[in-house]
Design a protein around this motif. Structure first.
Motif, PDB file in Angstrom:
ATOM      1  N   LYS A  25       0.963  -1.199   0.004  1.00  0.00           N
ATOM      2  CA  LYS A  25      -0.118   0.097  -0.053  1.00  0.00           C
ATOM      3  C   LYS A  25       0.798   1.244   0.166  1.00  0.00           C
ATOM      4  O   LYS A  25       2.027   1.123   0.682  1.00  0.00           O
ATOM      5  CB  LYS A  25      -0.987  -0.108   1.297  1.00  0.00           C
ATOM      6  CG  LYS A  25      -1.780   1.069   1.407  1.00  0.00           C
ATOM      7  CD  LYS A  25      -2.733   1.074   2.456  1.00  0.00           C
ATOM      8  CE  LYS A  25      -3.660   2.368   2.775  1.00  0.00           C
ATOM      9  NZ  LYS A  25      -3.385   3.534   2.137  1.00  0.00           N
ATOM     10  N   ASP A  26       0.544   2.359  -0.703  1.00  0.00           N
ATOM     11  CA  ASP A  26       1.113   3.559  -0.775  1.00  0.00           C
ATOM     12  C   ASP A  26       2.303   3.512  -1.909  1.00  0.00           C
ATOM     13  O   ASP A  26       2.881   4.445  -2.089  1.00  0.00           O
ATOM     14  CB  ASP A  26       1.317   4.136   0.584  1.00  0.00           C
ATOM     15  CG  ASP A  26       0.262   4.630   1.383  1.00  0.00           C
ATOM     16  OD1 ASP A  26      -0.761   4.855   0.676  1.00  0.00           O
ATOM     17  OD2 ASP A  26       0.259   4.509   2.532  1.00  0.00           O
ATOM     18  N   PHE A  27       2.718   2.405  -2.296  1.00  0.00           N
ATOM     19  CA  PHE A  27       3.924   2.368  -3.304  1.00  0.00           C
ATOM     20  C   PHE A  27       3.529   2.567  -4.491  1.00  0.00           C
ATOM     21  O   PHE A  27       2.098   2.634  -5.002  1.00  0.00           O
ATOM     22  CB  PHE A  27       4.282   1.008  -3.409  1.00  0.00           C
ATOM     23  CG  PHE A  27       5.421   0.534  -2.156  1.00  0.00           C
ATOM     24  CD1 PHE A  27       6.860   0.573  -2.514  1.00  0.00           C
ATOM     25  CD2 PHE A  27       4.910   0.178  -0.988  1.00  0.00           C
ATOM     26  CE1 PHE A  27       7.836  -0.023  -1.513  1.00  0.00           C
ATOM     27  CE2 PHE A  27       5.970  -0.068  -0.024  1.00  0.00           C
ATOM     28  CZ  PHE A  27       7.098  -0.180  -0.243  1.00  0.00           C
ATOM     29  N   TRP A  28       4.092   3.130  -5.548  1.00  0.00           N
ATOM     30  CA  TRP A  28       3.887   3.699  -6.787  1.00  0.00           C
ATOM     31  C   TRP A  28       4.181   2.480  -7.911  1.00  0.00           C
ATOM     32  O   TRP A  28       5.000   1.686  -7.620  1.00  0.00           O
ATOM     33  CB  TRP A  28       4.320   4.808  -7.311  1.00  0.00           C
ATOM     34  CG  TRP A  28       4.136   5.936  -6.433  1.00  0.00           C
ATOM     35  CD1 TRP A  28       4.519   6.273  -5.281  1.00  0.00           C
ATOM     36  CD2 TRP A  28       3.029   6.855  -6.896  1.00  0.00           C
ATOM     37  NE1 TRP A  28       3.673   7.457  -4.965  1.00  0.00           N
ATOM     38  CE2 TRP A  28       2.625   7.785  -5.776  1.00  0.00           C
ATOM     39  CE3 TRP A  28       2.213   7.012  -7.972  1.00  0.00           C
ATOM     40  CZ2 TRP A  28       1.913   9.024  -5.883  1.00  0.00           C
ATOM     41  CZ3 TRP A  28       1.214   8.060  -7.931  1.00  0.00           C
ATOM     42  CH2 TRP A  28       1.172   8.758  -6.820  1.00  0.00           C
ATOM     43  N   GLU A  29       3.322   2.243  -8.853  1.00  0.00           N
ATOM     44  CA  GLU A  29       3.375   1.291  -9.934  1.00  0.00           C
ATOM     45  C   GLU A  29       2.798   1.951 -11.181  1.00  0.00           C
ATOM     46  O   GLU A  29       2.077   3.320 -11.160  1.00  0.00           O
ATOM     47  CB  GLU A  29       2.697   0.117  -9.623  1.00  0.00           C
ATOM     48  CG  GLU A  29       1.131   0.421  -9.438  1.00  0.00           C
ATOM     49  CD  GLU A  29       0.409  -0.918  -8.976  1.00  0.00           C
ATOM     50  OE1 GLU A  29       0.808  -1.784  -8.962  1.00  0.00           O
ATOM     51  OE2 GLU A  29      -0.938  -0.687  -8.631  1.00  0.00           O
ATOM     52  N   PHE A  30       2.741   1.168 -12.220  1.00  0.00           N
ATOM     53  CA  PHE A  30       2.227   1.395 -13.410  1.00  0.00           C
ATOM     54  C   PHE A  30       1.063   0.626 -13.789  1.00  0.00           C
ATOM     55  O   PHE A  30       1.037  -0.424 -13.252  1.00  0.00           O
ATOM     56  CB  PHE A  30       3.157   1.224 -14.773  1.00  0.00           C
ATOM     57  CG  PHE A  30       4.365   2.069 -14.804  1.00  0.00           C
ATOM     58  CD1 PHE A  30       4.330   3.502 -14.896  1.00  0.00           C
ATOM     59  CD2 PHE A  30       5.660   1.723 -14.096  1.00  0.00           C
ATOM     60  CE1 PHE A  30       5.331   4.104 -15.031  1.00  0.00           C
ATOM     61  CE2 PHE A  30       6.512   2.505 -13.982  1.00  0.00           C
ATOM     62  CZ  PHE A  30       6.456   3.708 -14.538  1.00  0.00           C
ATOM     63  N   PRO A  31      -0.084   1.268 -14.289  1.00  0.00           N
ATOM     64  CA  PRO A  31      -1.117   0.739 -14.211  1.00  0.00           C
ATOM     65  C   PRO A  31      -1.189  -0.638 -15.055  1.00  0.00           C
ATOM     66  O   PRO A  31      -0.442  -0.785 -16.098  1.00  0.00           O
ATOM     67  CB  PRO A  31      -2.459   1.641 -14.706  1.00  0.00           C
ATOM     68  CG  PRO A  31      -1.523   2.576 -15.385  1.00  0.00           C
ATOM     69  CD  PRO A  31      -0.171   2.286 -14.518  1.00  0.00           C
ATOM     70  N   GLY A  32      -2.001  -1.900 -14.942  1.00  0.00           N
ATOM     71  CA  GLY A  32      -1.866  -2.769 -15.512  1.00  0.00           C
ATOM     72  C   GLY A  32      -2.550  -4.178 -14.920  1.00  0.00           C
ATOM     73  O   GLY A  32      -3.145  -3.824 -13.670  1.00  0.00           O
ATOM     74  N   GLY A  33      -2.085  -5.275 -14.971  1.00  0.00           N
ATOM     75  CA  GLY A  33      -2.503  -6.491 -14.336  1.00  0.00           C
ATOM     76  C   GLY A  33      -2.193  -7.839 -14.916  1.00  0.00           C
ATOM     77  O   GLY A  33      -1.430  -7.607 -15.909  1.00  0.00           O
ATOM     78  N   ASP A  36       8.861  -2.474 -10.363  1.00  0.00           N
ATOM     79  CA  ASP A  36       8.776  -1.166 -10.911  1.00  0.00           C
ATOM     80  C   ASP A  36       9.947  -0.503 -11.096  1.00  0.00           C
ATOM     81  O   ASP A  36      10.331   0.165 -12.010  1.00  0.00           O
ATOM     82  CB  ASP A  36       7.743  -0.523 -10.731  1.00  0.00           C
ATOM     83  CG  ASP A  36       6.165  -1.189 -11.075  1.00  0.00           C
ATOM     84  OD1 ASP A  36       5.453  -0.836 -11.809  1.00  0.00           O
ATOM     85  OD2 ASP A  36       6.216  -2.475 -10.446  1.00  0.00           O
ATOM     86  N   LEU A  37      10.517  -0.389 -10.190  1.00  0.00           N
ATOM     87  CA  LEU A  37      11.856   0.342  -9.739  1.00  0.00           C
ATOM     88  C   LEU A  37      13.040   0.125 -10.479  1.00  0.00           C
ATOM     89  O   LEU A  37      13.625   0.999 -11.089  1.00  0.00           O
ATOM     90  CB  LEU A  37      12.492   0.297  -8.322  1.00  0.00           C
ATOM     91  CG  LEU A  37      13.637   1.057  -7.813  1.00  0.00           C
ATOM     92  CD1 LEU A  37      13.291   2.456  -7.804  1.00  0.00           C
ATOM     93  CD2 LEU A  37      14.107   0.457  -6.232  1.00  0.00           C
ATOM     94  N   GLN A  38      13.052  -1.386 -11.113  1.00  0.00           N
ATOM     95  CA  GLN A  38      13.937  -1.486 -11.980  1.00  0.00           C
ATOM     96  C   GLN A  38      13.825  -0.866 -13.266  1.00  0.00           C
ATOM     97  O   GLN A  38      14.839  -0.795 -14.355  1.00  0.00           O
ATOM     98  CB  GLN A  38      14.018  -2.999 -12.283  1.00  0.00           C
ATOM     99  CG  GLN A  38      14.358  -3.887 -11.081  1.00  0.00           C
ATOM    100  CD  GLN A  38      14.369  -5.770 -11.505  1.00  0.00           C
ATOM    101  OE1 GLN A  38      14.874  -5.752 -12.551  1.00  0.00           O
ATOM    102  NE2 GLN A  38      13.900  -6.273 -10.438  1.00  0.00           N
ATOM    103  N   LEU A  39      12.752  -0.423 -13.540  1.00  0.00           N
ATOM    104  CA  LEU A  39      12.456   0.358 -15.000  1.00  0.00           C
ATOM    105  C   LEU A  39      12.798   1.858 -15.182  1.00  0.00           C
ATOM    106  O   LEU A  39      13.002   2.253 -16.054  1.00  0.00           O
ATOM    107  CB  LEU A  39      11.017   0.045 -15.376  1.00  0.00           C
ATOM    108  CG  LEU A  39      10.274   0.424 -16.513  1.00  0.00           C
ATOM    109  CD1 LEU A  39      11.009  -0.219 -17.417  1.00  0.00           C
ATOM    110  CD2 LEU A  39       8.931   0.445 -16.556  1.00  0.00           C
ATOM    111  N   ILE A  40      13.120   2.395 -13.991  1.00  0.00           N
ATOM    112  CA  ILE A  40      13.505   3.786 -13.677  1.00  0.00           C
ATOM    113  C   ILE A  40      14.519   4.270 -14.548  1.00  0.00           C
ATOM    114  O   ILE A  40      14.267   5.161 -15.540  1.00  0.00           O
ATOM    115  CB  ILE A  40      13.832   4.461 -12.289  1.00  0.00           C
ATOM    116  CG1 ILE A  40      12.326   3.882 -11.358  1.00  0.00           C
ATOM    117  CG2 ILE A  40      14.069   5.730 -12.326  1.00  0.00           C
ATOM    118  CD1 ILE A  40      11.087   4.502 -11.926  1.00  0.00           C
ATOM    119  N   PRO A  41      15.583   3.783 -14.861  1.00  0.00           N
ATOM    120  CA  PRO A  41      16.754   3.973 -15.994  1.00  0.00           C
ATOM    121  C   PRO A  41      16.240   4.122 -17.422  1.00  0.00           C
ATOM    122  O   PRO A  41      16.295   5.045 -18.006  1.00  0.00           O
ATOM    123  CB  PRO A  41      17.756   3.142 -15.665  1.00  0.00           C
ATOM    124  CG  PRO A  41      17.515   2.592 -14.216  1.00  0.00           C
ATOM    125  CD  PRO A  41      16.287   2.524 -14.181  1.00  0.00           C
TER     126      PRO A  41
END
Length: 142
Positions: A29-37, A118-123
């Motif tokens: 909860k409260d972490f950020w992500e990209f929408p999907g599923g 998702d953090l791995q996608l930042i660069p």
């Protein structure tokens, strides 16, 4: 052995910004992500992504090229995350499942508390945002 979960994520862009959502439930909860599923049986990744964005954001997206596939081991499952660049074709990004959402630029993208996968996608996102013209795409958040 941990189970494998295969999911899709939309990197929805509007010019030099991307749309991110904040989880409102669960362990992260409260972490950020990209929408999907999750990808359902018989669906392609692109079909799953269009369905998930309609369900979560009441919006139709055009699914563009794959951006990255990330594999990450969470404590209880192995995640395969297929990320696609998308653009809004109809709808106003209505939050139906998330706590919050925002548009971020290449500087802002690194300032959020991202889910570990998702953090791995930042660069990759920073590079993508540097390559996008300022006036490409339009979208709104309701």
């Amino acid at each position: 052995m941990n189970k494998t979960v295969e999911v899709v994520a939309a990197v929805i862009r509007n010019g030099c910004r991307i749309f991110c959502t904040q989880r409102g439930y669960g362990e992260f909860k409260d972490f950020w992500e990209f929408p999907g599923g999750k990808i359902e049986p018989g669906e392609t990744a692109e079909e799953a992504l269009r369905r998930e964005i309609r369900e979560e954001l009441d919006t139709d997206v055009e699914v563009g090229p794959p951006l990255s596939t990330i594999q990450y081991d969470y404590p209880h499952f192995h995640l395969i995350l297929h990320c696609f660049v998308c653009r809004v074709v109809r709808g106003a990004l209505v939050l139906k499942e998330h706590e919050a959402a925002k548009w971020v630029d290449k500087e802002g993208v690194g300032k959020l508390r991202w889910l570990p996968a998702d953090l791995q996608l930042i660069p990759t996102l920073r590079k993508l945002l540097e390559e996008i013209p300022e006036d490409s795409g339009e979208a709104t958040l309701s």
